[in-house]
Write a protein that holds these residues in place. Structure first.
Motif, PDB file in Angstrom:
ATOM      1  N   UNK A  87       0.769  -1.010   0.038  1.00 23.50           N
ATOM      2  CA  UNK A  87      -0.039  -0.019  -0.081  1.00 23.50           C
ATOM      3  C   UNK A  87       0.916   1.227   0.011  1.00 23.50           C
ATOM      4  N   UNK A 137      -1.844   4.322  10.249  1.00 25.70           N
ATOM      5  CA  UNK A 137      -1.359   4.030   8.820  1.00 25.70           C
ATOM      6  C   UNK A 137      -2.296   2.783   8.333  1.00 25.70           C
ATOM      7  N   UNK A 138      -2.998   1.953   9.034  1.00 27.57           N
ATOM      8  CA  UNK A 138      -3.930   0.987   8.815  1.00 27.57           C
ATOM      9  C   UNK A 138      -5.329   1.265   8.388  1.00 27.57           C
ATOM     10  N   UNK A 139      -5.421   2.287   8.554  1.00 29.89           N
ATOM     11  CA  UNK A 139      -7.032   2.793   8.285  1.00 29.89           C
ATOM     12  C   UNK A 139      -7.350   2.768   6.913  1.00 29.89           C
ATOM     13  N   UNK A 140      -8.494   2.514   6.420  1.00 29.47           N
ATOM     14  CA  UNK A 140      -8.789   2.602   5.106  1.00 29.47           C
ATOM     15  C   UNK A 140      -8.949   3.773   4.729  1.00 29.47           C
ATOM     16  N   UNK A 141      -8.540   4.382   3.603  1.00 28.30           N
ATOM     17  CA  UNK A 141      -9.258   5.642   2.955  1.00 28.30           C
ATOM     18  C   UNK A 141      -8.575   6.977   3.565  1.00 28.30           C
ATOM     19  N   UNK A 142      -7.783   6.954   4.736  1.00 30.71           N
ATOM     20  CA  UNK A 142      -7.546   8.175   5.398  1.00 30.71           C
ATOM     21  C   UNK A 142      -6.196   8.913   4.531  1.00 30.71           C
ATOM     22  N   UNK A 143      -6.394   9.669   4.382  1.00 34.78           N
ATOM     23  CA  UNK A 143      -5.172  10.556   3.922  1.00 34.78           C
ATOM     24  C   UNK A 143      -4.175  10.514   5.034  1.00 34.78           C
ATOM     25  N   UNK A 144      -2.887   9.828   5.006  1.00 33.74           N
ATOM     26  CA  UNK A 144      -2.048   9.804   6.100  1.00 33.74           C
ATOM     27  C   UNK A 144      -1.275  11.202   6.171  1.00 33.74           C
TER      28      UNK A 144
END
Ligand SMILES: [Zn+2]
Ligand SMILES: [Zn+2]
Lengths: 532, 341
Positions: free
Chosen positions: B262, B326-333
């Motif tokens: 990812x 880091x592991x959340x879906x669809x969040x802009x890090x």
């Protein structure tokens, strides 16, 4: 197993084509044919059955790691891959290199099916306790039957062609259809005479790229054959030795699904191969793709459904006549022979229809033809150079497709979120992913496009197949493939995938497509580069 | 309870002090300078000596900050408070609070395995232990510093020899310094992203051997480079100027293939500032505590494990520390989110 593990990691380490082909070629050059045939089978997705139940593997790994069952389950759902979860839990510190060859290992795994559970466990644990981390991972991938690498068949064939000094086209042809690594010898397969009696074998399909160049780059319009682009099942009808075979582009043998072609084996001369599109046509009108799906996803073909959705093949190319391979003839010539074959057949205008050729005297007027194509149930136009040979796979330059909906991609549903307002209790906002090696990477959201009935069906499925909840977002078991249509593609550092689609929408639910046939990130990047 | 987990942070009413508050308070003890633990706006701060430079850099020169050495106690309204090495990053501390014979320890973030540059973690015996659980799953087993060192170096040598630059990604406070220490004897020019250059300065480290990134810098060098940058540059067009390059990402999350893919990493180095599964278990058991409070990370899983496996009284507590962003879906890090890893 050592060489194969190295190959696996080399392929995994790059997304670029050239280094992949180089790694494959090196592998084929230094590996015995009996190992290579297994590597080929695994890489092109011709996998043997799983020798051990995954529930057993889970139980043994849980045991070995000294953790409770629920903790294995939680770990698995975080990691998302069984082979990887087991590998990480075993946490091997071995640095030994295994002696066993890929052929020996695969045969041992194959033979395992007949062992007792206790014997299976003993064998598997033997590997788990001795293999070094990388080999352990590859071993687990093999034993869980989830082996996937980001390599297309074409790349494998290209490398084989280099390693064995045989034309790529020939190699691709010989590996098509049903073959099992257990009873196929690579050298025999590559030998010409062994190959001739493969009655059922189709030719690799010639595929077109989406048109992305200026008209001026195409030269004179008179040099091009213009056809409609159909939205059915691309297929080959083969008649050899008074036998009929119908193949789909996905290399599935679908003869039994299409009884309407049955008679062709008496009608067409032996040694005939026609390329075309299988479509539901009633009174000369093309029916929708949904109807087609209704027909193809049906297990039992009743009289009723056969009457309701009768299929025909719209023929557009002739690949073999009188047993001779015509692929190197110019298209114009093949078309002439195709017309001869189809019009001489009793099936002409019943189950076989010639694809009409369209005429147009200026590139600027082509747009109108494209819109007309849409009106008669087609997706757009095909442009094929009249002097083009029939290529293996997707090549640029000689054939182009020019769709009304310019772009589409087959993607996997992985996250869902409830909608707003009227649809607040339904999961209607979806996030889709494409393959990146063996991992699904999210790349776009898409909302509209499904019928209300489909939305309800998807919603119910999501509720039953939720893996994890992150606030309002649910991750679901990757299972369904959807076709996403869009207007354009751009680079976007804000998105994790690095790309953003313009106006993405769900074109349709591809219940007929297996997960493995969704597009890859590489496809999207290629498209991106082609459109820039 | 002697310590409360309230809406503003971890609060000790007897001493009138918060530990790593996420809202402005009067008195704050800061375990370490990562932005999910050290936030702006409190009236006064207490932290370890080594955190001074970086806290002033991040929270502002004007903050009211008092610092202590490890194991140097201060007394606040009868509560004996001291800091102990947490092994996480420079200056990181566990906070020990003792009152009427009852001892609490708040670990902040910690790492049990020595990394060669941070003061190593020391277990502190106590009755109540507040632990993080960022990597509280048995799939997280991290390599030791020597292995990481060797892997990093051989990867860099391989790329440099092939004429490619090496872009190494690590959070600017913690990971970046470890990367630089691993690569200290590489002969290639080392370029630092501004955030890392500044962090080094704030930590009092010398930037003598490095070049601070500036536009067009690639042109001033003929040879392939080593570039060290924070996670925020991943996927940005900034990276393109270093073509041809290979991207190596340093993070505990790199243990999982999915995370590597990812992030588009050519190579993932499993380098973490946090304890792995084994480290967490060792640390918890070494305290001898019966009561465990599990914060950021896989907290409910880890608390359940401690309860079932070791018969401890382990509960989860809600904090605003970030462990798994880091592991959340669809969040802009953002850089901030990456920090906890
Ligand atoms: Zn933290
Ligand atoms: Zn931290």
């Amino acid at each position: 197993m050592k060489a194969f593990t190295e190959l696996y990691y080399e392929l995994d380490a790059t997304t670029k084509t050239l280094p992949k082909v180089e790694a494959l070629t090196r592998y084929f050059l230094r590996t015995k044919p009996e190992d290579s045939i297994w590597a080929i089978a695994l890489l092109v997705g011709n996998r043997p059955k799983r020798p051990v139940k995954s529930s057993d593997l889970k139980a043994w790994a849980t045991d070995l790691a000294g953790i409770p069952e629920w903790l294995f389950g939680d770990s698995y759902s975080v990691v998302g891959d069984l082979a990887e979860t087991i590998t990480l839990l075993i946490n091997s510190t071995s640095d030994k290199v295994s002696e066993i060859s890929l052929n020996e290992l695969m045969r041992e795994l194959g033979a395992m099916a007949s062992l007792t559970d206790a014997e299976k466990k003993e064998r598997v644990l033997g590997y788990w306790k001795t293999l070094a981390p990388q080999e352990l991972y590859v071993f687990n991938k093999l034993i869980t039957g989830a082996f996937r690498v980001g390599v297309s068949k074409l790349l494998v064939f290209k490398a084989l062609s280099k390693a064995y000094q045989i034309e790529e086209k020939v190699i691709a042809h010989r590996f098509i259809g049903n073959w099992k690594p257990t009873d196929t010898s690579l050298l025999d397969l590559l030998k010409e005479d062994e190959f001739l009696d493969a009655t059922s074998r189709p030719y690799p399909f010639c595929l077109a790229y989406a048109l992305d160049v200026e008209w001026s780059a195409l030269g004179r319009i008179e040099d091009w054959q213009i056809e409609r682009k159909y939205d059915g099942i691309r297929g080959q009808i083969i008649v050899r030795n008074k036998e009929l075979f119908v193949w789909s582009r996905g290399e599935e043998l679908l003869t039994d699904k299409f009884p309407e072609f049955e008679e062709l084996k008496y009608d067409l001369p032996d040694g005939t191969v026609i390329d075309g599109e299988i479509l539901p046509i009633v009174n000369g009108k093309i029916r929708s793709f949904n109807q087609m799906q209704k027909r193809t996803t049906r297990k039992a073909l009743t009289k009723k459904i056969l009457q309701e959705v009768p299929l025909k093949m719209v023929c557009y190319d002739l690949l073999e006549k009188d047993g001779k391979d015509l692929r190197d003839l110019p298209l114009q010539e093949r078309r002439r022979l195709l017309e001869e074959v189809v019009t001489n057949s009793k099936a002409c205008n019943s189950s076989l229809v010639l694809a009409p050729l369209l005429s147009c005297n200026a590139w600027e007027k082509l747009d109108q033809l494209r819109n007309e194509a849409k009106a008669v149930g087609c997706e757009g136009l095909m442009l094929k150079r009249k002097d083009s040979n029939y290529e293996t796979g997707r090549k640029r330059g000689k054939w182009w497709k020019w769709k009304v909906d310019p772009y589409s991609v087959d993607a996997v549903l992985i996250y869902a979120q409830a909608g707003h307002g009227r649809r607040a209790n339904l999961f209607t906002d979806y996030t889709f992913a494409v393959w990146d090696g063996d991992v699904l990477v999210p790349f776009t959201k898409a909302y509209s496009g499904l019928t209300d009935k489909e939305i309800i069906e998807v919603d119910a499925w999501i509720k039953k197949n939720t893996l994890e909840k992150f606030g309002p977002v649910r991750s679901v078991t990757p299972h369904w493939v959807f076709e996403i249509a869009f207007e354009g593609i751009n680079e976007s550092p804000r998105h994790k995938s690095g790309i953003a689609l313009r106006f993405p929408r769900i074109a349709r639910w591809r219940k007929d497509k297996p997960l493995s046939e969704a597009n890859t990130k590489e496809d999207l990047l290629n498209l991106l580069h082609a459109t820039q | 309870m002697f310590l409360q987990f309230d809406k503003d942070g971890i609060y000790c009413a007897q001493a009138g002090v918060y530990i790593d508050p996420w809202k402005p308070v009067d008195k704050a003890i800061i375990t370490h300078a990562h932005s999910d633990h050290a936030r702006r706006g409190s009236k006064s701060y207490l932290a370890h000596h080594d955190s001074r430079g970086i806290l002033e850099y991040r929270l502002g020169q004007e903050i009211q900050l008092e610092t202590l050495g490890y194991s140097e106690p201060v007394i606040m309204n009868g509560v004996r408070i001291s800091l102990h090495p947490a092994g996480h990053i420079t200056g990181s501390s566990q906070v020990r609070l003792e009152y009427k014979g009852e001892i609490w320890v708040v670990s902040g973030d910690y790492k049990v395995m020595p990394d060669g540059i941070t003061t190593p973690f020391e277990p502190v015996p106590c009755h109540h232990f507040v632990t993080e659980s960022t990597f509280g799953l048995p799939v997280y087993n991290f390599p030791d510093a020597a292995t990481l060192d060797a892997d990093l170096k051989s990867w860099c040598c391989k790329n440099l020899n092939a004429g490619k630059s090496c872009v190494l990604i690590g959070y600017s406070l913690g990971k970046a310094q470890r990367i630089l220490s691993s690569l200290h004897d590489m002969p290639s020019p080392v370029i630092l992203h501004g955030a890392i250059y500044n962090t080094n300065t704030a930590l009092g480290l010398s930037n003598e051997r490095y070049t601070r990134y500036a536009a067009g810098i690639k042109k001033t060098f003929q040879e392939p480079l080593i570039v060290v940058a924070p996670p925020s540059v991943i996927g940005s067009s900034w990276l393109r100027q270093f073509e041809p390059y290979e991207l190596g990402v340093c993070s505990g999350w790199m243990q999982l293939r999915g995370a590597r893919r990812r992030r588009n990493a050519d190579m993932g180095f499993v380098m973490s500032d946090h304890a792995d599964w084994k480290g967490l278990n060792e640390a918890v058991l070494a305290t001898g505590a019966d009561h465990i409070y599990v914060t950021h990370g896989y907290k409910s899983i880890y608390a359940k494990w401690l309860t079932e496996q070791f018969g401890l009284d382990a509960v989860t507590v809600d904090t605003l520390y970030e462990g798994e962003a880091l592991e959340q879906p669809d969040t802009e890090t953002t850089e901030e989110e990456d920090e906890a890893a």
